[in-house]
Design a protein around this motif. Structure first.
Motif, PDB file in Angstrom:
ATOM      1  N   PHE A  22       0.894  -1.149   0.000  1.00  0.00           N
ATOM      2  CA  PHE A  22       0.000   0.000   0.000  1.00  0.00           C
ATOM      3  C   PHE A  22       0.930   1.195   0.000  1.00  0.00           C
ATOM      4  CE2 PHE A  22      -2.659   2.989   2.737  1.00  0.00           C
ATOM      5  CZ  PHE A  22      -3.477   3.379   1.689  1.00  0.00           C
ATOM      6  N   ALA A  23       0.659   2.134  -0.904  1.00  0.00           N
ATOM      7  CA  ALA A  23       1.634   3.209  -1.125  1.00  0.00           C
ATOM      8  C   ALA A  23       0.987   4.591  -1.085  1.00  0.00           C
ATOM      9  CB  ALA A  23       2.328   2.978  -2.472  1.00  0.00           C
ATOM     10  N   PRO A  24       0.490   4.995   0.078  1.00  0.00           N
ATOM     11  CA  PRO A  24      -0.202   6.288   0.148  1.00  0.00           C
ATOM     12  C   PRO A  24       0.752   7.479   0.049  1.00  0.00           C
ATOM     13  CG  PRO A  24       0.032   5.379   2.353  1.00  0.00           C
ATOM     14  CD  PRO A  24       0.553   4.328   1.397  1.00  0.00           C
ATOM     15  N   SER A  25       0.239   8.557  -0.522  1.00  0.00           N
ATOM     16  CA  SER A  25       0.962   9.822  -0.488  1.00  0.00           C
ATOM     17  C   SER A  25       0.501  10.542   0.777  1.00  0.00           C
ATOM     18  CB  SER A  25       0.606  10.670  -1.711  1.00  0.00           C
ATOM     19  OG  SER A  25       0.860   9.931  -2.883  1.00  0.00           O
ATOM     20  N   PRO A  26       1.427  11.043   1.576  1.00  0.00           N
ATOM     21  CA  PRO A  26       1.015  11.657   2.848  1.00  0.00           C
ATOM     22  C   PRO A  26       0.527  13.090   2.659  1.00  0.00           C
ATOM     23  CG  PRO A  26       3.389  11.657   2.680  1.00  0.00           C
ATOM     24  CD  PRO A  26       2.889  11.004   1.424  1.00  0.00           C
ATOM     25  N   THR A  27      -0.519  13.238   1.837  1.00  0.00           N
ATOM     26  CA  THR A  27      -1.071  14.570   1.598  1.00  0.00           C
ATOM     27  C   THR A  27      -2.224  14.842   2.554  1.00  0.00           C
ATOM     28  OG1 THR A  27      -2.450  13.594  -0.122  1.00  0.00           O
ATOM     29  CG2 THR A  27      -0.400  14.619  -0.844  1.00  0.00           C
ATOM     30  N   GLY A  28      -2.485  13.909   3.443  1.00  0.00           N
ATOM     31  CA  GLY A  28      -3.547  14.056   4.435  1.00  0.00           C
ATOM     32  C   GLY A  28      -3.820  12.701   5.047  1.00  0.00           C
ATOM     33  N   PRO A  29      -4.726  12.649   6.051  1.00  0.00           N
ATOM     34  CA  PRO A  29      -5.042  11.357   6.667  1.00  0.00           C
ATOM     35  C   PRO A  29      -5.810  10.456   5.703  1.00  0.00           C
ATOM     36  CG  PRO A  29      -6.404  13.116   7.589  1.00  0.00           C
ATOM     37  CD  PRO A  29      -5.453  13.774   6.645  1.00  0.00           C
ATOM     38  N   LEU A  30      -5.959   9.205   6.050  1.00  0.00           N
ATOM     39  CA  LEU A  30      -6.728   8.279   5.216  1.00  0.00           C
ATOM     40  C   LEU A  30      -8.187   8.726   5.158  1.00  0.00           C
ATOM     41  CD1 LEU A  30      -5.708   4.652   6.309  1.00  0.00           C
ATOM     42  CD2 LEU A  30      -4.938   5.923   4.294  1.00  0.00           C
ATOM     43  N   HIS A  31      -8.777   8.616   3.972  1.00  0.00           N
ATOM     44  CA  HIS A  31     -10.210   8.864   3.821  1.00  0.00           C
ATOM     45  C   HIS A  31     -10.846   7.580   3.297  1.00  0.00           C
ATOM     46  CE1 HIS A  31      -9.388   9.244  -0.448  1.00  0.00           C
ATOM     47  NE2 HIS A  31      -8.479  10.165  -0.182  1.00  0.00           N
ATOM     48  N   ALA A  32     -12.157   7.616   3.080  1.00  0.00           N
ATOM     49  CA  ALA A  32     -12.860   6.381   2.704  1.00  0.00           C
ATOM     50  C   ALA A  32     -12.244   5.746   1.459  1.00  0.00           C
ATOM     51  CB  ALA A  32     -14.337   6.690   2.474  1.00  0.00           C
ATOM     52  N   GLY A  33     -11.812   6.568   0.504  1.00  0.00           N
ATOM     53  CA  GLY A  33     -11.249   6.039  -0.738  1.00  0.00           C
ATOM     54  C   GLY A  33      -9.917   5.347  -0.508  1.00  0.00           C
ATOM     55  N   PRO A 246       4.841  -6.917 -12.472  1.00  0.00           N
ATOM     56  CA  PRO A 246       3.957  -7.481 -11.440  1.00  0.00           C
ATOM     57  C   PRO A 246       2.542  -7.690 -11.995  1.00  0.00           C
ATOM     58  CG  PRO A 246       4.324  -5.136 -11.046  1.00  0.00           C
ATOM     59  CD  PRO A 246       5.066  -5.486 -12.303  1.00  0.00           C
ATOM     60  N   GLU A 247       1.700  -8.358 -11.223  1.00  0.00           N
ATOM     61  CA  GLU A 247       0.283  -8.457 -11.562  1.00  0.00           C
ATOM     62  C   GLU A 247      -0.399  -7.159 -11.127  1.00  0.00           C
ATOM     63  OE1 GLU A 247      -1.095 -11.029 -12.987  1.00  0.00           O
ATOM     64  OE2 GLU A 247       0.357 -12.645 -12.661  1.00  0.00           O
ATOM     65  N   TYR A 248      -1.470  -6.801 -11.807  1.00  0.00           N
ATOM     66  CA  TYR A 248      -2.209  -5.581 -11.451  1.00  0.00           C
ATOM     67  C   TYR A 248      -3.665  -5.895 -11.156  1.00  0.00           C
ATOM     68  CZ  TYR A 248       1.737  -2.745 -12.892  1.00  0.00           C
ATOM     69  OH  TYR A 248       2.975  -2.174 -12.974  1.00  0.00           O
ATOM     70  N   LEU A 249      -4.184  -5.227 -10.137  1.00  0.00           N
ATOM     71  CA  LEU A 249      -5.609  -5.333  -9.823  1.00  0.00           C
ATOM     72  C   LEU A 249      -6.065  -3.932  -9.410  1.00  0.00           C
ATOM     73  CD1 LEU A 249      -7.074  -8.054  -7.400  1.00  0.00           C
ATOM     74  CD2 LEU A 249      -8.144  -5.866  -7.807  1.00  0.00           C
ATOM     75  N   HIS A 250      -6.946  -3.354 -10.184  1.00  0.00           N
ATOM     76  CA  HIS A 250      -7.418  -1.998  -9.866  1.00  0.00           C
ATOM     77  C   HIS A 250      -8.822  -2.058  -9.261  1.00  0.00           C
ATOM     78  CE1 HIS A 250      -3.972  -1.035 -12.490  1.00  0.00           C
ATOM     79  NE2 HIS A 250      -3.903   0.065 -11.744  1.00  0.00           N
ATOM     80  N   LEU A 251      -8.951  -1.429  -8.107  1.00  0.00           N
ATOM     81  CA  LEU A 251     -10.183  -1.509  -7.312  1.00  0.00           C
ATOM     82  C   LEU A 251     -11.144  -0.359  -7.640  1.00  0.00           C
ATOM     83  CD1 LEU A 251      -8.355  -2.109  -3.908  1.00  0.00           C
ATOM     84  CD2 LEU A 251      -9.543  -3.852  -5.273  1.00  0.00           C
ATOM     85  N   PRO A 252     -12.440  -0.588  -7.450  1.00  0.00           N
ATOM     86  CA  PRO A 252     -13.404   0.482  -7.734  1.00  0.00           C
ATOM     87  C   PRO A 252     -13.170   1.710  -6.846  1.00  0.00           C
ATOM     88  CG  PRO A 252     -14.468  -1.387  -6.639  1.00  0.00           C
ATOM     89  CD  PRO A 252     -13.079  -1.818  -6.978  1.00  0.00           C
ATOM     90  N   LEU A 253     -13.388   2.877  -7.419  1.00  0.00           N
ATOM     91  CA  LEU A 253     -13.171   4.124  -6.686  1.00  0.00           C
ATOM     92  C   LEU A 253     -14.377   4.499  -5.848  1.00  0.00           C
ATOM     93  CD1 LEU A 253     -11.577   6.586  -9.223  1.00  0.00           C
ATOM     94  CD2 LEU A 253     -10.516   5.242  -7.406  1.00  0.00           C
ATOM     95  N   VAL A 254     -14.118   5.201  -4.773  1.00  0.00           N
ATOM     96  CA  VAL A 254     -15.213   5.762  -3.978  1.00  0.00           C
ATOM     97  C   VAL A 254     -15.486   7.161  -4.515  1.00  0.00           C
ATOM     98  CG1 VAL A 254     -15.960   6.448  -1.677  1.00  0.00           C
ATOM     99  CG2 VAL A 254     -14.481   4.453  -1.961  1.00  0.00           C
TER     100      VAL A 254
END
Ligand code: GLU
Ligand code: ZN
Length: 316
Positions: A22-33, A246-254
């Motif tokens: 999991f590779a979040p950008s620290p531009t803010g806290p986690l949100h639902a998406g 690598p393998e890719y799996l893209h998840l639905p967006l909120v």
């Protein structure tokens, strides 16, 4: 090619088995998406008996929010989403990106570009090409030399030139997405020669993500569909650099009520993880978004129990 020596501790090869991240950008806290991406990638890794790594993508320093990386880690732990191995910070990996850039330069597939956004817009306009407002401009190749040579790359302090990859003709990338099926993109007509190091010295997401995923031995990339359009560029870079795909799996967006992707810009509110009860509510919303059914919905279910059931129920 010889892979640049990794500075990461214990770099394992993909042969060791499933490695997700999991590779979040620290531009803010986690949100639902972002929780959906975290949960989906965590469940996929756990279901496959794999490792799940956390990488903080703090490259674009002007956009990073102080304290956000710590906040994200606390939120993940409150949700029971623990990671394996040490957290990797992209801001500490400049040398690895510079080595990859140098390698591409030796392969004669880089060139310096001095165009401003305005120059590019003007060049496109005089060629009669309109770019829709929220779309990236397709670089028309203004600075691309006829014969590509290896150029001296200035040190990071040099603030004048961007460095672009020179795409070959008919650069058409095809891949299978584990959720969405066959995907393809023509990089020449849909993207153009893209930037790997910006004129302000910052390495771009495209380069950093490819170098890190390879050096961390990532075998499965599970992330939001907002990143789908970057995948072909990343696969192309992997090929030039001699990395495994690598393998890719893209998840639905909120989406919010206006049908827009949740992000800091659209003022997505952070998830509430003040206690286990609230964290479980957020996890349930994320799972619901992922289309997961028949998960334990009792009042007294613990996060540990719920995550175990969700791991069993997960089908990628
Ligand atoms: N740091 C990127 C983001 O938060 C995600 C990178 C990735 O998963 O490839 O949008
Ligand atoms: Zn240029």
């Amino acid at each position: 090619m010889i892979l640049a020596v990794s500075k990461l501790k214990n770099p394992s090869s993909p042969a060791d088995g499933y490695r997700g991240r999991f590779a979040p950008s620290p531009t803010g806290p986690l949100h639902a998406g972002s929780l959906v991406a975290a949960l989906g990638s965590w469940l996929d890794a756990r279901k496959n008996g794999g490792k799940w790594l956390l990488r903080i993508e703090d490259l674009d320093t002007p956009r990073c929010v102080p304290g956000a990386a710590q906040q994200i880690q606390a939120q993940l732990l409150a949700c029971g989403l623990s990671w394996d191995e040490e957290v990797v910070y992209q801001s500490l990996r400049q040398d690895a990106y510079q080595r990859a850039l140098q390698r591409l330069n030796e392969l004669k597939c880089l060139y310096p570009c001095t165009c401003s956004r305005q120059t590019i817009a003007n060049a496109l306009a005089s060629a009669g090409i309109q770019t829709p407002r929220n779309q990236e401009m397709i670089y028309p190749g203004t600075c691309r030399p006829i014969n590509l040579v290896s150029n001296p790359i200035e040190t990071l302090g040099d603030l004048k030139k961007a460095w672009r990859i020179a795409l070959p003709q008919n650069c058409h990338v095809e891949f299978q997405d584990l959720a969405l099926g066959p995907q393809s993109q023509n990089l020449n007509t849909e993207v153009g020669d893209f930037v790997l190091r910006r004129s302000d010295g910052l390495f771009t997401y495209q380069l950093a993500v490819v170098v890190d995923d390879a050096e961390q031995g990532i075998t499965h990339i599970v992330r939001g569909q907002d990143l789908l359009s970057n995948t072909a560029r990343q696969i192309y870079l992997q090929e030039v650099l001699g990395y495994k795909r690598p393998e890719y799996l893209h998840l639905p967006l909120v989406l919010d009520e206006h049908g827009e992707k949740l992000s800091k810009q659209t003022l997505a509110t952070q998830i509430n993880t003040q206690d286990e009860k609230h964290a479980l509510i957020e996890l349930r919303k994320a799972a619901n978004h992922l289309g997961m059914k028949n998960l334990p919905d009792g009042e007294n279910v613990t996060i540990t129990e719920w995550l175990l059931a969700a791991t069993h129920a997960w089908q990628s």
